[in-house]
Motif scaffolding. Sequence first.
Motif, PDB file in Angstrom:
ATOM      1  N   GLY A 158       0.847  -1.195   0.000  1.00 50.15           N
ATOM      2  CA  GLY A 158       0.000   0.000   0.000  1.00 50.15           C
ATOM      3  C   GLY A 158       0.879   1.239   0.000  1.00 50.15           C
ATOM      4  N   CYS A 159       0.333   2.342  -0.443  1.00 48.17           N
ATOM      5  CA  CYS A 159       1.087   3.603  -0.432  1.00 48.17           C
ATOM      6  C   CYS A 159       0.869   4.305   0.892  1.00 48.17           C
ATOM      7  N   CYS A 160       1.918   4.746   1.505  1.00 55.65           N
ATOM      8  CA  CYS A 160       3.349   4.561   1.311  1.00 55.65           C
ATOM      9  C   CYS A 160       4.010   4.638   2.685  1.00 55.65           C
ATOM     10  N   ALA A 201      13.177   5.797  -2.870  1.00 60.13           N
ATOM     11  CA  ALA A 201      12.998   7.204  -2.505  1.00 60.13           C
ATOM     12  C   ALA A 201      11.610   7.632  -2.959  1.00 60.13           C
ATOM     13  N   ASP A 202      10.816   8.158  -2.027  1.00 57.00           N
ATOM     14  CA  ASP A 202       9.522   8.740  -2.404  1.00 57.00           C
ATOM     15  C   ASP A 202       9.761  10.205  -2.740  1.00 57.00           C
ATOM     16  N   LEU A 203       9.730  10.523  -4.028  1.00 55.89           N
ATOM     17  CA  LEU A 203      10.006  11.888  -4.492  1.00 55.89           C
ATOM     18  C   LEU A 203       8.731  12.598  -4.947  1.00 55.89           C
ATOM     19  N   GLU A 204       7.593  12.012  -4.629  1.00 56.54           N
ATOM     20  CA  GLU A 204       6.231  12.457  -4.978  1.00 56.54           C
ATOM     21  C   GLU A 204       5.851  12.043  -6.402  1.00 56.54           C
ATOM     22  N   ASN A 205       4.670  11.434  -6.463  1.00 53.96           N
ATOM     23  CA  ASN A 205       4.184  10.837  -7.718  1.00 53.96           C
ATOM     24  C   ASN A 205       5.192   9.838  -8.260  1.00 53.96           C
ATOM     25  N   GLY A 206       5.927   9.249  -7.361  1.00 56.31           N
ATOM     26  CA  GLY A 206       6.896   8.262  -7.791  1.00 56.31           C
ATOM     27  C   GLY A 206       7.784   7.797  -6.671  1.00 56.31           C
ATOM     28  N   LEU A 207       7.851   6.454  -6.527  1.00 54.97           N
ATOM     29  CA  LEU A 207       8.858   5.832  -5.671  1.00 54.97           C
ATOM     30  C   LEU A 207       9.965   5.413  -6.617  1.00 54.97           C
ATOM     31  N   ILE A 277       3.253   7.222   6.249  1.00 56.33           N
ATOM     32  CA  ILE A 277       2.233   7.652   5.286  1.00 56.33           C
ATOM     33  C   ILE A 277       2.908   8.237   4.046  1.00 56.33           C
ATOM     34  N   GLY A 278       2.107   8.492   2.999  1.00 57.43           N
ATOM     35  CA  GLY A 278       2.596   9.211   1.835  1.00 57.43           C
ATOM     36  C   GLY A 278       2.472  10.711   2.047  1.00 57.43           C
ATOM     37  N   GLY A 279       3.035  11.455   1.117  1.00 55.57           N
ATOM     38  CA  GLY A 279       3.071  12.902   1.253  1.00 55.57           C
ATOM     39  C   GLY A 279       1.697  13.537   1.291  1.00 55.57           C
ATOM     40  N   ASP A 280       0.741  12.916   0.562  1.00 57.57           N
ATOM     41  CA  ASP A 280      -0.628  13.428   0.524  1.00 57.57           C
ATOM     42  C   ASP A 280      -1.512  12.748   1.562  1.00 57.57           C
ATOM     43  N   ASN A 281      -0.873  12.204   2.595  1.00 53.87           N
ATOM     44  CA  ASN A 281      -1.549  11.432   3.645  1.00 53.87           C
ATOM     45  C   ASN A 281      -2.224  10.171   3.101  1.00 53.87           C
TER      46      ASN A 281
HETATM   47  O1  AHR Z   1       5.097   9.257  -4.600  1.00 51.11           O
HETATM   48  C1  AHR Z   1       4.228   8.275  -4.167  1.00 51.11           C
HETATM   49  C2  AHR Z   1       3.010   8.851  -3.495  1.00 51.11           C
HETATM   50  O2  AHR Z   1       2.204   9.499  -4.447  1.00 51.11           O
HETATM   51  C3  AHR Z   1       3.226   9.911  -2.464  1.00 51.11           C
HETATM   52  O3  AHR Z   1       3.664   9.441  -1.212  1.00 51.11           O
HETATM   53  C4  AHR Z   1       1.854  10.500  -2.360  1.00 51.11           C
HETATM   54  O4  AHR Z   1       1.871  11.824  -1.925  1.00 51.11           O
HETATM   55  C5  AHR Z   1       1.293  10.363  -3.765  1.00 51.11           C
HETATM   56  O5  AHR Z   1       0.039   9.758  -3.733  1.00 51.11           O
END
Ligand code: AHR
Length: 479
Positions: A158-160, A201-207, A277-281
């Motif tokens: 699951g993200c992330c 690396a989670d760089l946003e919209n991409g691991l 969590i991911g950057g966008d929660n």
């Molecule tokens: O980059 C992967 C995820 O994409 C980030 O953690 C999240 O902010 C977005 O949904």
Amino acid sequence: TGPCDIYATGGTPCVAAHSTTRALYGAYNGSLYQVRRSSDNATLNIGLLSAGGYVNSAPQDSFCAGTYCVISVIYDQSGRGNHLTQAPPGGFSGPAAGGYDNLAPATMAPIMVGGHKAYGVFVSPGTGYRNNATNGIAKADQPEGMYAIFDGTHYNAGCCFDYGNAETNSRDNGNGTMEAIYFGNIKAWGYGTGNGPWIMADLENGLFSGVNAGYNSNDPSISHRFLTAIVKGEPNHWSIRGGNAQSGSLSTFYNGVRPNVSGYNPMKKEGAIILGIGGDNSVSAAGTFYEGVMTSGYPSDATENSVQANITAAGYATAARVGPANGAVVSLRATTACCTTRYISHSGATTLTSVVTSSSSATDKANATWIVRAGLANSACVSFESRNTAGSYLRHQNYQLYTHANDGSLLFANDATFCPTAGVNGQGISLQSYNFSNRDIRHYNNSVYIASYGGSNTFDATGLWGDDSSWVVASPWTP
Ligand code: AHR
């Protein structure tokens, strides 16, 4: 000497330092984290046995005895006030009140460190920590380094499950607005060799597992029980490194230019800090965190190698599990005053508490008997196999307990895995759900659920919750 003393000597001082297990500076003598208990909402700061030393977890055990505790704050040891608290809603909402994320149960990730009992931060989906108003964390294209110690056996797709730099408004603000360590086996973005899990690396919209958006052959599957994971970045240059936090050295899995996808060079880091969590929660991830730091400046490999030596010397080790041994045949007796002759039992799939006595039928006795197995999803926890229906296990579905045949799916394994802790009312054990870790097995009107204290279902009622969710491990009705 702690990891942050080593980073400072290397010219890349820590600007955030989080740990529930030990001091990350030789001179640190403050609190590591705060726990909050459900009985009266009181909080307690958990500190150290000595300056620069290991956690003193005994006060937590007394404070939380007979009640349920969560980790409410993870303090920043750097002096910059970059503490981590319950993450607020953002692009996605969490399951707790107001759209906040859940807080981790305080006793679900027990370990030993340097011979002392400690607890990690157990993140199941829905759990998250954040600080959106930080001090000294890298912004835009500024250089930074990060390491974290995770449980390499606890992850999901699951993200992330992230630790590191994220957006200050908890939203997806576009490529390059994050730079965090990711750990898990989601393949929606990047991945490496094998089936995972991978450090990325989670760089946003991409691991990212390397320079390419998808596959990079240098990023291996890695799952040490205690895992050192590193991501660092500076203008048009970043790295992934990792190793075993119990022994040995670090390996470098990527060291090169920014990804060959637009939007990541230069970076647009915002400087919030996330955990779990991911950057966008995004709140679908799982993992366990023990310690981690963020630095100002791009640490040298040599500095990180010294940090790894410090980590392996810290003595991370597993702890004995609470509760009956694997293979034990048990009956699970309710402890609520109404119900002390009731046991968790099944009739086919239906699972409930039933009164069982010495004059009960052989079938009723066998229906109330379970074999403790290594957890189907993680051997640090347990699953309960039916005594009279081999291959069937206690599992939750829509928050209710059933006895179902193991279909071999990951979902079944997760739903059938429970982590024993000391009984919430001080008797026997409580059984926290592995994939809904703020819920534990609770009876209510003689049905059995996974309940969260004070949650929105009738069976989450706070009255008698501690008694209803504590189970005496009794001699088996059918040995
Ligand atoms: O980059 C992967 C995820 O994409 C980030 O953690 C999240 O902010 C977005 O949904």
